[in-house]
Scaffold this active site. Structure first.
Site, PDB file in Angstrom:
ATOM      1  N   GLY A 240       0.835  -1.203   0.000  1.00  0.00           N
ATOM      2  CA  GLY A 240       0.000   0.000   0.000  1.00  0.00           C
ATOM      3  C   GLY A 240       0.872   1.257   0.000  1.00  0.00           C
TER       4      GLY A 240
ATOM      5  N   GLU B   1       1.561 -10.493  -6.382  1.00  0.00           N
ATOM      6  CA  GLU B   1       2.006 -11.890  -6.518  1.00  0.00           C
ATOM      7  C   GLU B   1       3.194 -12.156  -5.591  1.00  0.00           C
ATOM      8  OE1 GLU B   1       0.413 -14.107  -8.507  1.00  0.00           O
ATOM      9  OE2 GLU B   1      -1.010 -12.464  -8.773  1.00  0.00           O
ATOM     10  N   LYS B   2       3.570 -13.453  -5.499  1.00  0.00           N
ATOM     11  CA  LYS B   2       4.654 -13.833  -4.583  1.00  0.00           C
ATOM     12  C   LYS B   2       6.018 -13.458  -5.154  1.00  0.00           C
ATOM     13  CE  LYS B   2       2.121 -17.359  -2.187  1.00  0.00           C
ATOM     14  NZ  LYS B   2       1.696 -18.694  -2.078  1.00  0.00           N
TER      15      LYS B   2
ATOM     16  N   ALA C  65      -1.155   3.987  16.796  1.00  0.00           N
ATOM     17  CA  ALA C  65      -0.934   5.440  16.691  1.00  0.00           C
ATOM     18  C   ALA C  65      -1.689   5.976  15.475  1.00  0.00           C
ATOM     19  CB  ALA C  65       0.560   5.740  16.564  1.00  0.00           C
TER      20      ALA C  65
ATOM     21  N   HIS D 292      -7.454  15.171   3.737  1.00  0.00           N
ATOM     22  CA  HIS D 292      -6.703  13.995   3.295  1.00  0.00           C
ATOM     23  C   HIS D 292      -6.958  13.728   1.815  1.00  0.00           C
ATOM     24  CE1 HIS D 292      -6.212  13.167   7.602  1.00  0.00           C
ATOM     25  NE2 HIS D 292      -5.235  12.352   7.257  1.00  0.00           N
TER      26      HIS D 292
ATOM     27  N   LYS E   9      -8.816   7.919   0.966  1.00  0.00           N
ATOM     28  CA  LYS E   9      -8.922   7.529   2.378  1.00  0.00           C
ATOM     29  C   LYS E   9     -10.306   6.945   2.650  1.00  0.00           C
ATOM     30  CE  LYS E   9      -8.182   9.340   7.057  1.00  0.00           C
ATOM     31  NZ  LYS E   9      -7.466   8.134   7.482  1.00  0.00           N
TER      32      LYS E   9
END
Ligand code: NAD
Length: 269
Positions: free
Chosen positions: A16, A43-44, A128, A158, A162
């Protein structure tokens, strides 16, 4: 901990906007070791290759439990979404791994439940809503000022992707202000909204307004009003790097205490 004394970290939500920045931070920090990266959107592949950092030997996975089992992690750092964070935390607690959580939109009841489990297990955890030192100072100064100027409106701004509103920072700021100012209701008692929501959300008589636009990262103004004067305290995160020193500090400090700490300000003098 490894022999080298590094804190072993699994980043959750590692692909992300925040997670990628966290991965970069963990890889560069000599006190931290990246031992896992969980995200369902990729993907891996080798995390370092995907992020342009070179090979790390750590591969993306979409299974947190399996990753925790294999990696012998000390800490997870979670920047996911409000609807999945709870499951992630319970998985980390099940494996005795300390959660450091930046994901916002977590209800108070969850914080209390996690604290009890962490106490029982004798390990620490941190949630937090904002890891930027400037934002922590903004919240502290606003709470201090509300003792003298108790009429307060919070405007948070923002980026438009969001998911939660108001922001975790705005809620935390309001909670800190409520502890300092006398209980009160602001504005005119006969005030009427001609369009629903025009006056923003109500938090114990204080108003919170959420702005969502492309171009913003994370910004907040706290406006305090008194007779013939206003005081505005504003913080701007202009890049996600602003959060990273706080995240790295939390990943190390969480090894030193027991129970849940809510708010980075509690780890700073
Ligand atoms: P984002 O949408 O860019 O990233 C979320 C990532 O989580 C995505 O890559 C998604 O694939 C992944 N994900 C979703 N479900 C998952 C699951 N079940 N398992 C593993 N990964 C999963 O969002 P973002 O902008 O990076 O923000 C993430 C969170 O961090 C939000 O809640 C945001 O409010 C919060 N945030 C906190 C701070 C802070 O200082 N505390 C600062 C900025 C953002």
């Amino acid at each position: 901990m490894t022999e080298k004394g590094k804190v072993r970290v699994v980043v959750v939500g590692a692909n992300g906007r925040m997670g990628r920045e966290v991965v970069r931070t963990v890889v560069k920090d000599p006190g931290l070791q990246l031992v896992g990266a969980v995200d369902r959107s990729v993907e891996k592949e080798d995390v370092g290759v995907v992020l342009g950092l070179g090979e790390t030997g750590v591969y993306f996975s979409d299974k947190l439990g399996e990753t925790l089992l294999k990696s012998e992690a000390d800490v997870i750092i979670d920047f996911t979404t409000p609807n999945v964070v709870r499951d992630n935390i319970y998985t980390s607690l099940e494996y005795g791994v300390r959660p450091v959580v930046g994901t916002t939109g977590i209800p108070q009841e969850d914080l209390q439940a996690w604290d009890r489990i962490l106490q029982d297990k004798g390990i620490g955890g941190l949630v937090a809503p904002n890891f930027a030192i400037g934002a922590i100072l903004m919240m502290k100064f606003a709470a201090q000022a509300a003792r003298y100027l108790p009429h307060v409106e919070i405007i948070e701004m923002h980026h438009d992707q969001k998911l939660d509103a108001p922001s975790g920072t705005a809620i935390k700021t309001a909670e800190m202000i409520v502890k300092e100012r006398q209980r009160m209701v602001q504005g005119h008692p006969d005030e009427e909204e001609k369009l629903a929501g025009a006056r923003g959300a109500d938090f114990e008589g204080m108003k919170i307004h959420s702005v969502r636009l492309p171009g913003y990262v994370a910004h907040q103004e706290v406006i305090l009003g008194g007779i013939g004067q206003t005081l505005t305290i504003r913080h701007d995160s202009i890049s996600r790097e602003s959060f990273m020193p706080g995240v790295a500090m939390a990943a190390k400090k969480v090894m030193e205490f027991t129970g849940l700490v809510y708010g980075l300000e509690n780890l700073i003098d």
